[in-house]
Motif scaffolding. Structure first.
Motif, short mmCIF file in Angstrom:
data_model
loop_
_atom_site.label_atom_id
_atom_site.label_comp_id
_atom_site.label_asym_id
_atom_site.label_seq_id
_atom_site.Cartn_x
_atom_site.Cartn_y
_atom_site.Cartn_z
N THR A 365 -42.72 -113.55 37.99
CA THR A 365 -42.70 -114.31 36.73
C THR A 365 -43.11 -113.41 35.56
OG1 THR A 365 -43.24 -116.37 37.87
CG2 THR A 365 -43.66 -116.29 35.49
N VAL A 366 -42.29 -113.39 34.54
CA VAL A 366 -42.56 -112.58 33.34
C VAL A 366 -42.93 -113.52 32.20
CG1 VAL A 366 -41.59 -110.97 31.66
CG2 VAL A 366 -40.98 -110.77 34.07
N ARG A 367 -44.02 -113.20 31.50
CA ARG A 367 -44.45 -114.06 30.40
C ARG A 367 -44.79 -113.23 29.16
NH1 ARG A 367 -45.81 -118.97 29.12
NH2 ARG A 367 -47.47 -119.37 27.60
N PHE A 368 -44.19 -113.63 28.03
CA PHE A 368 -44.53 -113.10 26.71
C PHE A 368 -45.42 -114.14 26.03
CE2 PHE A 368 -41.16 -110.36 27.78
CZ PHE A 368 -41.08 -109.31 26.88
N ASP A 369 -46.63 -113.74 25.69
CA ASP A 369 -47.59 -114.70 25.13
C ASP A 369 -47.98 -114.28 23.71
OD1 ASP A 369 -49.42 -116.68 24.76
OD2 ASP A 369 -50.93 -115.86 26.13
N ASN A 370 -47.40 -114.98 22.73
CA ASN A 370 -47.73 -114.77 21.31
C ASN A 370 -47.60 -113.28 20.92
OD1 ASN A 370 -48.46 -115.80 18.78
ND2 ASN A 370 -50.62 -115.30 19.10
N VAL A 371 -46.48 -112.68 21.31
CA VAL A 371 -46.28 -111.25 21.12
C VAL A 371 -45.79 -110.94 19.70
CG1 VAL A 371 -44.84 -109.28 21.80
CG2 VAL A 371 -45.87 -110.75 23.55
N SER A 372 -46.49 -110.03 19.06
CA SER A 372 -46.05 -109.48 17.77
C SER A 372 -45.95 -107.96 17.93
CB SER A 372 -47.04 -109.82 16.65
OG SER A 372 -47.11 -111.21 16.44
N PHE A 373 -45.01 -107.37 17.18
CA PHE A 373 -44.81 -105.91 17.33
C PHE A 373 -44.12 -105.36 16.09
CE2 PHE A 373 -42.08 -102.31 18.53
CZ PHE A 373 -43.07 -101.43 18.92
N ALA A 374 -44.48 -104.11 15.77
CA ALA A 374 -43.84 -103.39 14.67
C ALA A 374 -43.77 -101.91 15.02
CB ALA A 374 -44.61 -103.58 13.37
N TYR A 375 -42.59 -101.29 14.87
CA TYR A 375 -42.47 -99.83 15.04
C TYR A 375 -43.23 -99.13 13.92
CZ TYR A 375 -38.71 -100.88 18.35
OH TYR A 375 -37.99 -101.34 19.42
N ASP A 376 -43.12 -99.74 12.73
CA ASP A 376 -43.83 -99.26 11.55
C ASP A 376 -44.64 -100.43 11.01
OD1 ASP A 376 -44.59 -98.55 8.96
OD2 ASP A 376 -42.84 -97.26 8.68
N PRO A 377 -45.94 -100.23 10.79
CA PRO A 377 -46.78 -101.36 10.34
C PRO A 377 -46.23 -102.08 9.10
CG PRO A 377 -48.15 -99.48 10.90
CD PRO A 377 -46.73 -99.00 10.96
N ARG A 379 -43.17 -102.77 8.55
CA ARG A 379 -41.94 -103.54 8.82
C ARG A 379 -42.05 -104.20 10.19
NH1 ARG A 379 -36.53 -102.95 10.56
NH2 ARG A 379 -36.97 -100.91 11.46
N PRO A 380 -42.69 -105.37 10.27
CA PRO A 380 -42.82 -106.06 11.56
C PRO A 380 -41.45 -106.44 12.14
CG PRO A 380 -44.29 -107.00 9.90
CD PRO A 380 -43.35 -106.09 9.17
N ILE A 381 -41.36 -106.37 13.48
CA ILE A 381 -40.11 -106.70 14.17
C ILE A 381 -40.20 -108.06 14.85
CG2 ILE A 381 -38.45 -105.96 15.93
CD1 ILE A 381 -38.53 -104.14 13.52
N LEU A 382 -41.28 -108.29 15.61
CA LEU A 382 -41.46 -109.54 16.34
C LEU A 382 -42.66 -110.29 15.78
CD1 LEU A 382 -40.91 -108.27 20.02
CD2 LEU A 382 -39.21 -109.21 18.44
#
Length: 606
Positions: A365-377, A379-382
């Protein structure tokens, strides 16, 4: 020596090495020392042979003096044949032989230490580069970085060879000669020789340091030219598409012209260095021979003493003549080693936690929990994504380009760490387990398939090294590429070319599917897995992919909505947020973004 040996060149910081302050030469030597310490007994034996070679070499002029003095008889003397010093002649030949023999033995004994140290460092750098983050490899310049490794490896050999085979032997010989001259004659001989050595070394070091900036400029321009050439050749098709051969040639020629001018400056400074060195040596030789000649005329010295002093000066002259080149090469080798050690010290952006256990996959089971991400601070991506891929289920992610779909796969593989939130497999945060076990549990068919410049069999078997030919063929059949491979003259031994350029996009993608099927992991990621296939092959392979994903956890990233209609859940991603979720039928009934995308693609198909 009249050539400036360019055995190694620096590269600019863009090649991947850290841009911080360079370490000192002593720090670089200290970093190299542990690699040699494991061969310490070989080093000691080699040094023993080195001392033996130098003792034999210094003994040659001494024997030559006795040989000359023993021949001090009048021409035509009937005793001439009786006084030929056969023993001295044989001893002279023996010393010459011992010099060469000890030198060869030294090199033979120490070769294993030199090559072993170079191999250990290269292997460690290679492994470390593979452990660095994807961000590093996306920003690197391949041509410059490979130059770093190549020159650093060669720098190990150069540094050890020049120090052990040139610097240390020269120092030993200088000490022996100065001791003999001071003990056997007056201190003038030792003083002249010592003063010449000091002036020579100071002049060489000073001018070489002055030349460093010209050398550095030349090295940087050389790496830039090399990088441009490699980049142009790697993008051969793009150059052809836009008919830019002349443009690329002009760019390369501009780099070569800048390099030519820098080399001319470097050569002119080399001429200054060489001329000054020769002047110092010539002055010392004249002073020594004048003193010796005066001693012979005054009767304080014999003709043999004059010959011996001349022979000593010739023996010292040869290594002194090379000292400038040796110093430059050692400095350059230290620079190259510092660059390669800089790669080793490049911090891993993604690293295993201390004592991290291996991932234990039970259900998958794979779970993404409130995931945020940015390659460059900036410019957020997720933005706060939360969803679950249940064990044995298929979840699809769709959305426009740039929505962040492929980023999900990179985060699951832990090419990057999330900025906030967490990703877990069977309740285990992927940041708390080893990367090797995590990636062993996941298989991916990427959108952009890049193959190794090897055979088709090698590229398919890469999914599970050591797989048999029968297993490789079974995977190829499942990916519907076996027929194509079998029809080629070399079959599975067909070379695919650099980055797989000999194959079409669809053929490369089927090879990628085959090697993922061969890996057979519990978790699968299909990132636009059939985007390069025609409709007929796509439908055939979709059935195989569905069969391969049965009872496995599958995350499907898709642009063609027709490939995900059977997914247990479909997530619609836009600007890094989930705006819709549900089954295909439910999303169509909702009449939202998914329904619009479906209608648009269906009308396009018609």
């Amino acid at each position: 020596m009249r050539r400036d040996a360019l055995s190694s060149l620096e590269v600019p910081a863009a090649a991947g090495a850290p841009s911080g302050a360079p370490r000192s030469d002593w720090a670089t030597l200290a970093r190299l020392f542990p690699y040699l310490w494991q061969y310490r007994w070989r080093v000691l034996v080699a040094l023993g042979f080195l001392v033996g070679a130098k003792l034999a070499n210094v003994g040659v002029p001494l024997l030559l003096k006795r040989l000359v003095d023993s021949l001090s008889i009048e021409p035509g003397d009937p005793r001439a044949l009786l006084v030929v010093p056969v023993g001295l002649l044989l001893a002279y030949g023996g010393l010459r032989l011992c010099t060469s023999l000890f030198t060869e033995l030294r090199e033979l004994v120490f070769a294993k230490a030199t090559e072993g140290a170079a191999r250990s460092i290269s292997l460690q750098v290679f492994r470390h580069l593979h452990s660095l983050s994807l961000r590093f490899h996306l920003e690197r310049q391949t041509g410059g970085m490979t130059r770093d490794i190549e020159r650093g490896t060669r720098g190990v050999n150069s540094l050890i060879s020049y120090s052990l085979y040139s610097i240390i032997p020269t120092l030993i010989e200088v000490v022996l000669v100065l001791s003999l001259l001071g003990a056997k004659f007056d201190l003038w001989f030792a003083g002249i020789t010592g003063a010449a050595l000091v002036v020579y070394i100071v002049f060489t070091v000073t001018v070489t340091e002055w030349r460093t900036r010209y050398r550095k400029t030349m090295n940087e321009l050389d790496s830039k030219a090399h990088t441009k050439a490699i980049d142009s050749l790697l993008n051969y098709e793009t150059v052809k598409y836009f008919n830019n051969e002349d443009y690329e040639t002009r760019r390369y020629d501009e780099s070569l012209e800048s390099l030519r001018r820098a080399k001319l400056k470097s050569q002119s400074t080399l001429s200054v260095l060489n001329s000054g060195q020769q002047l110092i040596i010539a002055t010392a030789l004249v002073a020594m021979l004048w003193r010796a000649t005066e001693g012979v005329v005054a009767g304080r010295m014999t003709l043999g003493d004059l010959v011996m002093i001349n022979a000593f000066m010739i023996q010292l002259y040869i290594p002194l003549n090379f000292l400038g080149v040796i110093y430059r090469e050692i400095k350059q080798a230290l620079t190259d080693l510092e660059k390669m050690f800089g790669l080793l010290e490049r911090e891993r952006e993604i690293d295993d936690a201390p004592g991290a256990p291996a991932l234990q996959v039970q259900a998958g089971t794979v779970r993404f929990d409130n995931v945020s991400f940015a390659y460059d601070p900036s410019r957020p991506i997720l933005h706060g994504l939360s969803f679950e891929v249940p064990a044995g289920r298929k979840v699809a992610v769709v959305g426009p380009s740039g929505a962040g779909k492929s980023t999900l796969a990179r985060l699951l593989f832990r090419f990057y760490d999330v900025s906030a939130g967490s990703i877990s497999i069977d309740g285990q945060d992927i940041r708390s387990v080893t990367q090797a076990s995590l990636r062993q549990a996941i298989g991916i068919v990427p959108q952009d398939t890049v193959l190794f410049n090897d055979t088709v069999e090698y590229n398919i078997a890469y999914g599970r090294p050591g797989a048999t030919r029968a297993e490789v063929e079974a995977a190829a059949r499942a990916a519907h590429i076996h027929g194509f491979i079998a029809a080629t003259p070399q079959g599975y031994d067909t070379m695919v070319g650099e980055r797989g350029l000999k194959l079409s996009g669809g053929e490369k993608q089927r090879v990628a599917i085959a090697r993922t099927l061969l890996k057979n992991p519990p978790i699968l990621i299909f990132d636009e897995a059939t985007s390069a296939l025609d409709s007929a092959n796509e439908r055939a392979i979709q059935a195989e992919l569905a069969s391969a994903a049965r009872n496995k956890t599958a995350l499907v990233i898709a642009h063609r909505l027709s490939t995900v209609v059977d997914a247990h859940e479909i997530l619609v991603l836009d600007a890094g947020r989930i705006i819709e979720r549900g089954t295909h039928a439910r999303l169509l009934a909702a009449g939202g973004r998914y329904a619009q995308m479906w209608a648009l693609q269906q009308s396009g198909s018609e």
